[in-house]
Design a protein around this motif. Structure first.
Motif, short mmCIF file in Angstrom:
data_model
loop_
_atom_site.label_atom_id
_atom_site.label_comp_id
_atom_site.label_asym_id
_atom_site.label_seq_id
_atom_site.Cartn_x
_atom_site.Cartn_y
_atom_site.Cartn_z
N LYS A 206 -5.16 -21.97 -6.66
CA LYS A 206 -5.59 -21.61 -5.30
C LYS A 206 -5.20 -20.17 -4.98
O LYS A 206 -5.98 -19.42 -4.37
N ALA A 207 -4.00 -19.78 -5.39
CA ALA A 207 -3.55 -18.40 -5.14
C ALA A 207 -4.44 -17.41 -5.88
O ALA A 207 -4.80 -16.36 -5.34
N ASP A 208 -4.84 -17.75 -7.12
CA ASP A 208 -5.73 -16.88 -7.88
C ASP A 208 -7.09 -16.75 -7.20
O ASP A 208 -7.67 -15.66 -7.13
N LYS A 213 -10.96 -13.67 -4.03
CA LYS A 213 -11.83 -13.60 -2.85
C LYS A 213 -11.46 -12.41 -1.98
O LYS A 213 -12.33 -11.69 -1.47
N ALA A 214 -10.15 -12.19 -1.79
CA ALA A 214 -9.70 -11.07 -0.98
C ALA A 214 -10.13 -9.74 -1.60
O ALA A 214 -10.54 -8.81 -0.90
N GLN A 215 -10.07 -9.68 -2.92
CA GLN A 215 -10.47 -8.46 -3.61
C GLN A 215 -11.97 -8.23 -3.47
O GLN A 215 -12.44 -7.10 -3.29
N ALA A 216 -12.74 -9.32 -3.54
CA ALA A 216 -14.20 -9.20 -3.42
C ALA A 216 -14.62 -8.81 -2.01
O ALA A 216 -15.60 -8.11 -1.80
N ASP A 217 -13.87 -9.30 -1.00
CA ASP A 217 -14.22 -9.04 0.39
C ASP A 217 -13.72 -7.67 0.86
O ASP A 217 -14.10 -7.22 1.95
N ALA A 218 -12.84 -7.03 0.09
CA ALA A 218 -12.31 -5.74 0.52
C ALA A 218 -13.41 -4.69 0.53
O ALA A 218 -14.26 -4.66 -0.37
N PRO A 219 -13.47 -3.83 1.57
CA PRO A 219 -14.52 -2.81 1.63
C PRO A 219 -14.38 -1.80 0.50
O PRO A 219 -13.28 -1.44 0.10
N ALA A 220 -15.52 -1.41 -0.02
CA ALA A 220 -15.51 -0.43 -1.12
C ALA A 220 -15.11 0.93 -0.59
O ALA A 220 -15.42 1.31 0.54
N GLU A 221 -14.41 1.68 -1.41
CA GLU A 221 -13.94 3.01 -1.00
C GLU A 221 -15.12 4.00 -0.98
O GLU A 221 -15.98 3.98 -1.86
#
Length: 226
Positions: A206-208, A213-221
């Motif tokens: 679940k942590a993985d 998911k958090a990494q995918a949802d983070a806005p692109a630089e």
């Protein structure tokens, strides 16, 4: 003094459990012996005293006189708060039942001339059961002329036991039972340990997933302007 001392003697509470009959211990005025071996509230040995003296001490301490060893001569009695004792005992038993992990015996049936694909599938189920901390009853089913070749079933059971030896062991050696041959595998780990590991693995997965998911949802630089 507690009502159990002042009131009239009460009949023992009997309960029936699958063929065995048991009674609660006698307390206070229900105790009918001339003398008792008395144990104090803190477990100290008071010694052999007349029943009247033991009841008098119970009244002084505002406790119950409880017969804890009826078959001793004289019977052993202890000064305690019987209501509190029963409540705490019930809570401990309830907690023990809640934490208890029952061992389950799964069953897996195989044929002596099982094909490789079916064998791998059945072995996968056995692996899963053992990882869960369950025992597995392996049954080899013989039909027709196969009954004259019990060594085929024996070798298959030995092969399966060898393939899963990291997870389980032979708890009951192969034995013939009519048209079947049976072996029982036991898990190396207890049910409670297997359940704890399964919970830890589930939490890690679940942590993985959350991290991905958090990494995918983070806005692109946004690229810096030159």
């Amino acid at each position: 003094m507690k009502e159990t001392l002042r009131g009239a003697p009460q009949p023992a509470a009997w309960c029936y459990r699958g063929g065995s009959i048991s009674a609660e211990p006698r307390i206070n005025d229900r105790i009918r012996v001339p003398e008792v071996r008395l144990v104090g509230p803190s477990g100290e040995q008071v010694g052999i005293v007349p029943l009247a003296k033991a009841l008098e001490l119970a009244q002084e301490y505002d406790l119950d006189l409880v017969e804890v060893a009826a078959n001793a001569r004289p019977p052993v009695c202890k000064l305690m708060d019987y209501g509190k004792f029963k409540y705490e005992s019930a809570m401990k038993a309830r907690e023990a039942r809640k934490n208890q992990a029952h061992t389950v015996i799964k069953e897996m049936k195989l044929r002596p001339k099982i094909d490789p694909h079916d064998y791998d599938t059945k072995k996968g189920h056995v692996v899963r059961f053992l990882k869960q901390g369950d025992k597995v009853k392996i049954t080899i089913m013989f039909r027709g002329r196969e009954q004259s070749r019990p060594e085929l079933g024996f070798r298959l059971l030995q092969r399966l036991a060898s393939d899963v030896e990291d997870l389980g062991f032979i708890e009951s050696n192969p034995k013939q039972d009519g048209r079947n041959m049976i072996m029982v595998l036991g898990p190396h780990k207890k049910k409670t340990e297997a359940m704890a590991e399964a919970r830890e693995a589930q939490a890690a997965r679940k942590a993985d997933r959350d991290a991905t998911k958090a990494q995918a949802d983070a806005p692109a630089e946004t690229p810096a302007e030159g």
